[in-house]
Enzyme design. Structure first.
Site, PDB file in Angstrom:
ATOM      1  NE  ARG A 149      -3.896   1.817   2.607  1.00 49.04           N
ATOM      2  CZ  ARG A 149      -5.077   1.830   1.990  1.00 49.04           C
ATOM      3  NH1 ARG A 149      -5.382   0.841   1.169  1.00 49.04           N
ATOM      4  NH2 ARG A 149      -5.944   2.809   2.175  1.00 49.04           N
ATOM      5  NE  ARG A 197      15.611 -25.949   8.556  1.00 49.18           N
ATOM      6  CZ  ARG A 197      14.397 -25.402   8.362  1.00 49.18           C
ATOM      7  NH1 ARG A 197      13.732 -25.682   7.258  1.00 49.18           N
ATOM      8  NH2 ARG A 197      13.890 -24.591   9.254  1.00 49.18           N
ATOM      9  CG  HIS A 198      23.678 -22.257   5.994  1.00 47.12           C
ATOM     10  ND1 HIS A 198      24.126 -21.286   5.106  1.00 47.12           N
ATOM     11  CD2 HIS A 198      24.417 -22.085   7.137  1.00 47.12           C
ATOM     12  CE1 HIS A 198      25.084 -20.577   5.667  1.00 47.12           C
ATOM     13  NE2 HIS A 198      25.284 -21.033   6.904  1.00 47.12           N
ATOM     14  CG  HIS A 254       2.520  27.216  25.531  1.00 47.33           C
ATOM     15  ND1 HIS A 254       3.387  26.353  26.158  1.00 47.33           N
ATOM     16  CD2 HIS A 254       3.090  28.449  25.601  1.00 47.33           C
ATOM     17  CE1 HIS A 254       4.437  27.025  26.599  1.00 47.33           C
ATOM     18  NE2 HIS A 254       4.289  28.288  26.270  1.00 47.33           N
ATOM     19  CB  SER A 266     -16.664  10.839   7.192  1.00 50.03           C
ATOM     20  OG  SER A 266     -17.475  10.082   8.090  1.00 50.03           O
ATOM     21  NE  ARG A 295      -2.640   6.349   4.157  1.00 51.47           N
ATOM     22  CZ  ARG A 295      -3.248   6.105   3.000  1.00 51.47           C
ATOM     23  NH1 ARG A 295      -2.581   6.205   1.859  1.00 51.47           N
ATOM     24  NH2 ARG A 295      -4.524   5.761   2.969  1.00 51.47           N
TER      25      ARG A 295
END
Length: 483
Positions: A21, A86-87, A160, A290, A304
């Protein structure tokens, strides 16, 4: 007779959202299995080439055969070998050897697994850092263009998130850009100082290569240097265990997290200003804000960006923990986590910068709203200038201060009751104590922004334009932003 099992479709297994995505195709290709394992093969070819140059019994035909199959990887064969062995490195050694049987005896000669795995990671990180650097520069240039356009539009400043002294919309944009300037400097440093692991052997002593060259230390050093040079590295790590120090991963991810900090700050500011209706991120003609509230125009891109930045900012902790828990010259508990956090750190940074650039390039300013919000608060901000003007006209500073205080509190209370206009100026105009003061002149917002326009000009001249000269004016767009 057993019932045939349906073949799983792409929609029946989990896909990483960064790949599916968010991240760009270019970054996905850089971290792809094809790029990774073809780089392993290039490293094996380079090792053999230099070993031949330095006198080992390796033929030109063997090297030609290896070079011809750098890109033609039999992934199914490698997977089958790994299931048995396995390597992963040895699986690819065997798969490569099947394709070039004449070179099988010399593939991976003297090397340990980290010769290909670690050096490949360094090559990919260097290239990815270069891509990220170009993206950061592009966002800075885009924000610079925005700052130039709005250099002198006065707006309400906040401290602030409370109204403070005015500045200009362009000046605020320079703050966003300047954060990225720091990130760019850090990227430059990381790229410049990134050092190749080279050919160091099982515990970093280069013992196997010393044996191959009959104890000739000069040839071993030259082997190290020449292989590094073939991949564009001038720097070599002077010492290592079997792996390069994992502190490098931590430093690189900290650099990417710094970019995420800048993006998160920018995204948060856009969300705040969208609430004030002063700025708006891009919004497509058929975009839905929405599912329930059809009128909504949510700042989803900035949200996002903040979300992805939050993920990226969390990764350095994992890299730091890995660097801190390495055992002596090698342990394998760094393997699985690095397979995840290194590519995903760059994919996340790429996605963040795509969003950052997309928002910056499409930012919309609502000048009428900016002016309205500023005018609502400007009388309060002008009170110091009004006080000074009253004293200059012959008034008593303390008496004038008290009158301004009383009128200001009354005007603020009126705004708190729901009135939209600030009537402080009218209250002061009706007070004989301020009869000699040109109140209207004190409310000119252009007189309240200080050197904001000039600061924009100076920032563009001294910081942004040199970057334009360095990187050109191409702007990275990254992946198309999905809404």
């Amino acid at each position: 007779m057993s019932t045939p099992q349906p073949t799983a479709s792409a929609h029946q297994t989990y896909d990483n959202p960064l790949a599916e995505r968010y991240a760009s195709r270019a970054m996905l290709e850089l971290w792809s299995p094809q790029r990774k394992f073809s780089t392993w093969r290039r490293l094996w070819v380079a090792l053999a080439e230099v070993q031949r140059e330095l006198g080992l019994a390796i033929s030109e035909a063997q090297i030609r055969a290896m070079s011809a199959h750098v890109e033609t990887i039999d992934f199914a064969a490698a997977q089958a070998y790994e299931t048995t062995l396995r390597h992963d490195v040895m699986a690819h050694v065997h798969a490569f050897g099947d394709q070039v049987p004449e070179a099988r005896p010399i593939i991976h000669l003297g090397a340990t697994s980290c010769y290909v795995t670690d050096n490949t990671d360094l090559i990919l990180m260097r290239d990815a850092l270069g891509m990220i650097r170009a993206q950061v520069a592009g966002v800075i240039l885009t924000l610079g263009d925005f700052a130039r356009r709005w250099r002198d539009l006065p707006c309400l400043g906040y401290t602030h998130f409370q109204p403070a002294q005015p500045l200009t919309v362009g000046k605020r944009a320079t703050l966003w850009a300047y954060d990225l300037v720091h990130d760019l400097a850090e990227l430059d440093h990381r790229i410049e100082t990134l050092a190749f692991l080279g050919v160091k052997g099982t515990t970093g002593t280069q013992n196997s290569f010393l044996a191959l060259f009959n104890g000739d230390h000069d040839k071993v050093r030259e082997l190290d240097r020449r292989v590094a040079a073939r991949f564009g590295f001038e720097r070599l790590q002077p010492v290592s265990g079997q792996t390069y120090t994992r502190k490098l991963d931590a430093r690189v991810l900290e650099t990417l997290a710094g970019i995420a900090e800048s993006g998160h700050r920018f995204g948060c500011d856009i969300r705040l200003l969208a609430h004030e209706r002063e700025l708006r991120e891009p919004f497509e003609s058929r975009q839905i804000g929405s599912s329930a509230m059809a009128y909504k125009r949510n700042p989803m891109r900035a949200e996002r960006l903040c979300s992805l930045a939050r993920y990226l900012r969390a990764l350095p902790a994992a890299a730091s923990e890995t660097a801190a828990t390495q055992w002596l010259e090698r342990t394998l508990d760094d393997s699985a986590i690095r397979r995840i956090i290194l590519p995903q750190g760059f994919l996340a940074a790429d996605a963040c910068l795509s969003l950052h650039h997309n928002i910056a390039a499409g930012l919309e300013v609502n000048p009428a709203v900016v002016a309205r919000n500023l005018q609502r608060e400007l009388p309060f901000m002008a009170t110091e200038a009004i006080l000074m003007a009253g004293v200059t006209a012959g008034g008593d500073r303390q008496e004038l201060h008290e009158k301004i205080r009383v009128h200001s509190l009354a005007a603020a209370d009126r705004l708190d009751q729901g009135e939209r206009d600030n009537d402080l100026l009218e209250r002061l105009a009706n007070d004989p104590a301020f009869a000699q003061v040109d109140l209207v002149a004190t409310l000119d917002p252009r007189r309240a922004v200080g050197r904001s326009p000039q600061q924009v000009d100076e920032f563009l001249e001294t910081v942004v334009e040199p970057l334009r000269a360095r990187f050109g004016d191409q702007r990275p767009t990254g992946r198309t932003i999905e809404v």
